[in-house]
Design a protein around this motif. Structure first.
Motif, PDB file in Angstrom:
ATOM      1  N   TRP A  60      -3.680  -4.261   9.014  1.00  0.00           N
ATOM      2  CA  TRP A  60      -3.647  -5.127   7.836  1.00  0.00           C
ATOM      3  C   TRP A  60      -4.837  -4.877   6.909  1.00  0.00           C
ATOM      4  CZ3 TRP A  60       0.881  -6.948   7.247  1.00  0.00           C
ATOM      5  CH2 TRP A  60       1.627  -7.525   8.275  1.00  0.00           C
ATOM      6  N   ARG A  61      -4.570  -4.924   5.615  1.00  0.00           N
ATOM      7  CA  ARG A  61      -5.603  -4.904   4.585  1.00  0.00           C
ATOM      8  C   ARG A  61      -5.359  -6.105   3.675  1.00  0.00           C
ATOM      9  NH1 ARG A  61      -6.016  -0.387  -0.007  1.00  0.00           N
ATOM     10  NH2 ARG A  61      -7.052   0.855   1.575  1.00  0.00           N
ATOM     11  N   PRO A  62      -6.398  -6.950   3.462  1.00  0.00           N
ATOM     12  CA  PRO A  62      -6.226  -8.097   2.563  1.00  0.00           C
ATOM     13  C   PRO A  62      -5.983  -7.639   1.132  1.00  0.00           C
ATOM     14  CG  PRO A  62      -8.257  -8.275   3.847  1.00  0.00           C
ATOM     15  CD  PRO A  62      -7.708  -6.902   4.077  1.00  0.00           C
ATOM     16  N   ILE A  63      -5.225  -8.423   0.399  1.00  0.00           N
ATOM     17  CA  ILE A  63      -4.945  -8.158  -1.018  1.00  0.00           C
ATOM     18  C   ILE A  63      -5.576  -9.273  -1.833  1.00  0.00           C
ATOM     19  CG2 ILE A  63      -3.149  -7.986  -2.778  1.00  0.00           C
ATOM     20  CD1 ILE A  63      -1.251  -7.021  -0.617  1.00  0.00           C
ATOM     21  N   LYS A  64      -6.353  -8.892  -2.834  1.00  0.00           N
ATOM     22  CA  LYS A  64      -6.925  -9.884  -3.747  1.00  0.00           C
ATOM     23  C   LYS A  64      -5.840 -10.298  -4.733  1.00  0.00           C
ATOM     24  CE  LYS A  64     -11.542  -7.913  -3.611  1.00  0.00           C
ATOM     25  NZ  LYS A  64     -12.308  -8.781  -2.824  1.00  0.00           N
ATOM     26  N   THR A  65      -5.678 -11.603  -4.908  1.00  0.00           N
ATOM     27  CA  THR A  65      -4.647 -12.100  -5.813  1.00  0.00           C
ATOM     28  C   THR A  65      -5.262 -13.019  -6.857  1.00  0.00           C
ATOM     29  OG1 THR A  65      -4.136 -14.023  -4.459  1.00  0.00           O
ATOM     30  CG2 THR A  65      -2.904 -12.019  -3.985  1.00  0.00           C
ATOM     31  N   GLU A  66      -4.580 -13.119  -7.984  1.00  0.00           N
ATOM     32  CA  GLU A  66      -5.038 -13.999  -9.059  1.00  0.00           C
ATOM     33  C   GLU A  66      -4.640 -15.450  -8.804  1.00  0.00           C
ATOM     34  OE1 GLU A  66      -3.466 -12.377 -12.658  1.00  0.00           O
ATOM     35  OE2 GLU A  66      -4.416 -10.444 -12.311  1.00  0.00           O
ATOM     36  N   ASN A  67      -3.614 -15.670  -7.998  1.00  0.00           N
ATOM     37  CA  ASN A  67      -3.109 -17.029  -7.791  1.00  0.00           C
ATOM     38  C   ASN A  67      -3.594 -17.660  -6.484  1.00  0.00           C
ATOM     39  OD1 ASN A  67      -1.669 -15.578  -5.956  1.00  0.00           O
ATOM     40  ND2 ASN A  67       0.339 -16.046  -6.780  1.00  0.00           N
ATOM     41  N   ALA A  68      -4.623 -17.095  -5.872  1.00  0.00           N
ATOM     42  CA  ALA A  68      -5.248 -17.611  -4.645  1.00  0.00           C
ATOM     43  C   ALA A  68      -4.340 -17.547  -3.415  1.00  0.00           C
ATOM     44  CB  ALA A  68      -5.763 -19.034  -4.840  1.00  0.00           C
ATOM     45  N   ALA A  69      -3.212 -16.891  -3.513  1.00  0.00           N
ATOM     46  CA  ALA A  69      -2.365 -16.688  -2.337  1.00  0.00           C
ATOM     47  C   ALA A  69      -3.051 -15.665  -1.435  1.00  0.00           C
ATOM     48  CB  ALA A  69      -0.987 -16.204  -2.747  1.00  0.00           C
ATOM     49  N   ASN A  70      -2.833 -15.777  -0.155  1.00  0.00           N
ATOM     50  CA  ASN A  70      -3.471 -14.905   0.811  1.00  0.00           C
ATOM     51  C   ASN A  70      -2.441 -13.912   1.354  1.00  0.00           C
ATOM     52  OD1 ASN A  70      -5.302 -13.824   2.593  1.00  0.00           O
ATOM     53  ND2 ASN A  70      -5.328 -15.577   3.954  1.00  0.00           N
ATOM     54  N   PHE A  71      -2.461 -12.699   0.831  1.00  0.00           N
ATOM     55  CA  PHE A  71      -1.546 -11.653   1.267  1.00  0.00           C
ATOM     56  C   PHE A  71      -2.319 -10.571   2.008  1.00  0.00           C
ATOM     57  CE2 PHE A  71       0.849 -13.327  -2.365  1.00  0.00           C
ATOM     58  CZ  PHE A  71       2.127 -13.375  -1.854  1.00  0.00           C
ATOM     59  N   VAL A  72      -1.616  -9.906   2.935  1.00  0.00           N
ATOM     60  CA  VAL A  72      -2.135  -8.705   3.577  1.00  0.00           C
ATOM     61  C   VAL A  72      -1.038  -7.647   3.498  1.00  0.00           C
ATOM     62  CG1 VAL A  72      -3.791  -9.825   5.133  1.00  0.00           C
ATOM     63  CG2 VAL A  72      -1.419  -9.559   5.856  1.00  0.00           C
ATOM     64  N   VAL A  73      -1.456  -6.386   3.493  1.00  0.00           N
ATOM     65  CA  VAL A  73      -0.488  -5.289   3.477  1.00  0.00           C
ATOM     66  C   VAL A  73      -0.739  -4.438   4.721  1.00  0.00           C
ATOM     67  CG1 VAL A  73      -1.911  -3.755   2.041  1.00  0.00           C
ATOM     68  CG2 VAL A  73       0.557  -3.488   2.038  1.00  0.00           C
ATOM     69  N   VAL A  76       0.951  -8.170  -4.912  1.00  0.00           N
ATOM     70  CA  VAL A  76       1.456  -7.332  -3.821  1.00  0.00           C
ATOM     71  C   VAL A  76       2.093  -6.060  -4.390  1.00  0.00           C
ATOM     72  CG1 VAL A  76       3.097  -7.211  -1.904  1.00  0.00           C
ATOM     73  CG2 VAL A  76       1.801  -9.304  -2.306  1.00  0.00           C
ATOM     74  N   ILE A  77       2.853  -6.205  -5.459  1.00  0.00           N
ATOM     75  CA  ILE A  77       3.508  -5.050  -6.085  1.00  0.00           C
ATOM     76  C   ILE A  77       2.464  -4.060  -6.604  1.00  0.00           C
ATOM     77  CG2 ILE A  77       4.906  -4.341  -8.075  1.00  0.00           C
ATOM     78  CD1 ILE A  77       6.558  -6.954  -7.576  1.00  0.00           C
ATOM     79  N   GLU A  78       1.408  -4.560  -7.240  1.00  0.00           N
ATOM     80  CA  GLU A  78       0.360  -3.671  -7.751  1.00  0.00           C
ATOM     81  C   GLU A  78      -0.366  -2.967  -6.608  1.00  0.00           C
ATOM     82  OE1 GLU A  78      -2.095  -1.398 -10.020  1.00  0.00           O
ATOM     83  OE2 GLU A  78      -0.208  -2.369 -10.534  1.00  0.00           O
ATOM     84  N   GLU A  79      -0.696  -3.691  -5.553  1.00  0.00           N
ATOM     85  CA  GLU A  79      -1.363  -3.077  -4.401  1.00  0.00           C
ATOM     86  C   GLU A  79      -0.448  -2.046  -3.736  1.00  0.00           C
ATOM     87  OE1 GLU A  79      -4.482  -2.452  -1.618  1.00  0.00           O
ATOM     88  OE2 GLU A  79      -4.452  -3.453  -3.554  1.00  0.00           O
ATOM     89  N   ALA A  80       0.833  -2.346  -3.633  1.00  0.00           N
ATOM     90  CA  ALA A  80       1.795  -1.404  -3.053  1.00  0.00           C
ATOM     91  C   ALA A  80       1.871  -0.138  -3.898  1.00  0.00           C
ATOM     92  CB  ALA A  80       3.172  -2.061  -2.945  1.00  0.00           C
ATOM     93  N   ARG A  81       1.841  -0.293  -5.215  1.00  0.00           N
ATOM     94  CA  ARG A  81       1.863   0.874  -6.110  1.00  0.00           C
ATOM     95  C   ARG A  81       0.629   1.742  -5.886  1.00  0.00           C
ATOM     96  NH1 ARG A  81      -0.340   2.994 -10.151  1.00  0.00           N
ATOM     97  NH2 ARG A  81      -1.767   1.262 -10.515  1.00  0.00           N
ATOM     98  N   VAL A  82      -0.535   1.107  -5.788  1.00  0.00           N
ATOM     99  CA  VAL A  82      -1.782   1.855  -5.561  1.00  0.00           C
ATOM    100  C   VAL A  82      -1.734   2.599  -4.236  1.00  0.00           C
ATOM    101  CG1 VAL A  82      -4.267   1.576  -5.122  1.00  0.00           C
ATOM    102  CG2 VAL A  82      -3.184   0.365  -7.029  1.00  0.00           C
ATOM    103  N   LEU A  83      -1.264   1.932  -3.191  1.00  0.00           N
ATOM    104  CA  LEU A  83      -1.172   2.573  -1.882  1.00  0.00           C
ATOM    105  C   LEU A  83      -0.171   3.727  -1.881  1.00  0.00           C
ATOM    106  CD1 LEU A  83      -1.210  -0.506   0.503  1.00  0.00           C
ATOM    107  CD2 LEU A  83      -2.959   1.268   0.336  1.00  0.00           C
ATOM    108  N   ALA A  84       0.941   3.517  -2.551  1.00  0.00           N
ATOM    109  CA  ALA A  84       1.995   4.519  -2.555  1.00  0.00           C
ATOM    110  C   ALA A  84       1.652   5.741  -3.388  1.00  0.00           C
ATOM    111  CB  ALA A  84       3.297   3.884  -3.080  1.00  0.00           C
ATOM    112  N   CYS A  85       0.782   5.580  -4.362  1.00  0.00           N
ATOM    113  CA  CYS A  85       0.533   6.667  -5.323  1.00  0.00           C
ATOM    114  C   CYS A  85      -0.917   7.133  -5.341  1.00  0.00           C
ATOM    115  CB  CYS A  85       0.952   6.201  -6.709  1.00  0.00           C
ATOM    116  SG  CYS A  85       2.678   5.692  -6.771  1.00  0.00           S
ATOM    117  N   HIS A  86      -1.657   6.907  -4.271  1.00  0.00           N
ATOM    118  CA  HIS A  86      -3.072   7.305  -4.259  1.00  0.00           C
ATOM    119  C   HIS A  86      -3.272   8.796  -4.168  1.00  0.00           C
ATOM    120  CE1 HIS A  86      -2.151   7.063   0.033  1.00  0.00           C
ATOM    121  NE2 HIS A  86      -3.149   7.873   0.236  1.00  0.00           N
TER     122      HIS A  86
END
Length: 121
Positions: A43-56, A111-121
């Motif tokens: 798991w890697r935490p994702i920083k969000t603007e809406n204070a939701a706590n996501f991990v990828v 989550v979508i932005e973090e997924a894009r970064v991970l997928a296209c690094h």
């Protein structure tokens, strides 16, 4: 009416009294993916603007044609809730071609932005 208790019955009762109920699955220890397979995540935490706590799950990033599949999770408490699991298929322009989740789509922007970064690094 006679009640006869044998040694084997006593052994079974002792065993049952010391047996714990199954512990609930903790999200950080693993999850069952949308195809029913158990997964051990990284798991890697994702920083969000809406204070939701996501991990990828970094181990989940995998190619699907010209896109990438990524699994994320909305953390609300310690126990795993399958309704908080998110499976995205996304391309490098952040176009989501498949999403399997019960989480509101508006909450998935980070989550979508973090997924894009991970997928296209």
């Amino acid at each position: 009416m006679k009640c006869i208790i044998t040694t084997s019955m006593v052994s079974i009762l002792l065993l049952l009294s010391h047996t714990k109920a199954a512990e609930p699955l903790k999200w950080r220890n693993g999850y069952i993916d949308r195809w029913g397979k158990p997964r051990t995540p990284e798991w890697r935490p994702i920083k969000t603007e809406n204070a939701a706590n996501f991990v990828v799950d970094l181990k989940s990033v995998s190619p699907v044609g010209s896109s990438m599949r990524v699994v994320a999770y909305l953390v609300q408490d310690d126990e795993f809730d399958p309704h908080n699991l998110i499976t995205l298929t996304i391309d490098c322009e952040a176009r989501v071609t498949d999403v399997a989740s019960n989480v509101r789509l508006e909450a998935l922007t980070s989550v979508i932005e973090e997924a894009r970064v991970l997928a296209c690094h």
